[in-house]
Design an enzyme around this catalytic site. Sequence first.
Site, PDB file in Angstrom:
ATOM      1  N   CYS A  12       0.822  -1.213   0.000  1.00 40.70           N
ATOM      2  CA  CYS A  12       0.000   0.000   0.000  1.00 40.70           C
ATOM      3  C   CYS A  12       0.855   1.261   0.000  1.00 40.70           C
ATOM      4  O   CYS A  12       0.375   2.333  -0.368  1.00 40.70           O
ATOM      5  CB  CYS A  12      -0.950   0.001   1.202  1.00 40.70           C
ATOM      6  SG  CYS A  12      -0.109  -0.073   2.799  1.00 40.70           S
ATOM      7  N   GLU A  55      -2.134   3.313  13.542  1.00 45.28           N
ATOM      8  CA  GLU A  55      -1.582   2.146  14.216  1.00 45.28           C
ATOM      9  C   GLU A  55      -0.165   2.473  14.655  1.00 45.28           C
ATOM     10  O   GLU A  55       0.520   3.281  14.040  1.00 45.28           O
ATOM     11  CB  GLU A  55      -1.586   0.937  13.276  1.00 45.28           C
ATOM     12  CG  GLU A  55      -2.976   0.513  12.841  1.00 45.28           C
ATOM     13  CD  GLU A  55      -2.972  -0.538  11.740  1.00 45.28           C
ATOM     14  OE1 GLU A  55      -3.586  -1.605  11.936  1.00 45.28           O
ATOM     15  OE2 GLU A  55      -2.348  -0.289  10.690  1.00 45.28           O
TER      16      GLU A  55
END
Length: 487
Positions: free
Chosen positions: A287, A468
């Site tokens: 990604c 995260e």
Amino acid sequence: MAHSKALLVLENFIAGKFVPCSSYIDSYNPSTGDVYCRVPDSGKEEVEAAVRAAKDAFPAWSSKSPLERSRIMNKLADLIEHDLEEFAQAESKDQGKTITFARTVDIPRAVYNLRFFASSILHHTTECTEMASMGCVHYTSREPVGVAGLISPWNLPLYLLTWKIAPAIACGNTVVAKPSEMTSVTAWMMCKLLEKAGMPHGVVNMVFGTGAKAGEALVCHPDVPLISFTGSTLTAQRITEKSAPHCKKLSLELGGKNPAIVFDDADLSQCIPTTLRSSFANQGEICLCTSRIFVQRGIYSDFVKRFVAEAKKWKVGNPSDPTVNMGALISKEHLEKVRSYVKRAQAEGARILCGEGVDSLDLPAGNQKGYFMLPTIITEVRDESCCMQEEIFGPVTCVVAFDTEEEVVERANGVKYGLAATVWSSNVGRVHRVARRLQSGLVWTNCWLVRDLNLPFGGMKASGIGREGAKDSYEFFTEVKTITIKH
């Protein structure tokens, strides 16, 4: 279908036991195009059993001290590391990535994820304030949420699965995880080590299957109060809709259309090899990969010439060959999707300088039916083109020229995504200035994919919700409570 070799058959892992499923999905070896594995096609029944096991295990696991949980996690990390080569071989075969990438990136990072969160959980602090005039003290307490639903993707299978499991269980939650049905083998292998690591039954449950059946059952389950998902923006929209009636906590790490900005004072001896990696590592199936390269006009021709020459040196072939730079894409359908973008770019008048449709791909006999594609570089492409706007998720990158800093920032921000960006310049003031203005959750300057897990990871705009990392994952996987004591 007749098979010359016995297929590997996976089973769900629920309440500390491997459980067969009534139906299965074929899983393919991307480098050969052959079915080699059968994965459970789980649905509501299997998810219900896994959630029940996780709920039953939650009281005991959440009452353990952080140190007790940490020791078990470190033991699991040790066991995976001991079998690193076996895990790397399995990951390469299952996903199509090179054995070198699996051996040096995927599995070591999975081990590190477990060790990192096993350590960080021991060092969090809470808040405390005093209201002396009222005779009160306030403090905060953080408690695990319950059963965490974790849905991980196919591009970095064990790497991203442990990135979710580790903080979830470190905080005292129990989990039901659903890896991608296309890359489930290393998750299944990890389950075989849980008992030896001392993990109590039901703390980690693994349900294999498709997003449409197993994933949706997990997202819709009323006893799963939080969902952590990594995958496509389209799937995340459905998750958001399905979880809304239950007011679930969501962490969504989604797609990107990541720009690299190369100013005319960039050190091309560092920029070009790094940008090759950022464009084509793991077949471009990360990604964070670069898919739009903006090069200042004064060095554009030189950059393109050198970049294409180096890309042509990349070797594509059998993932088990240690000299190969790129392996196979994940599936036949995905390969066709990536190729279709190149065809659309050509139809729009763009130039393909190397790779798909330009250079011949020479593959070993055993890999002729595999899902391979050469590194592909596109130029003379408009910013409005699908190749400049949509996430391709393959070994395709576009190179375009720009003139001014103001112009390139506006163009770099001109997509719906905002995950990552790279900036190449020796001007420190410019680096800071551009980094602040880019609509990206991560900005690397004069480097790529240098990560400190203490710091937030995640994107802006359609690239996700939440972050995260050590502090951010701790906050997501716990509920905070403010307690006031009057004395």
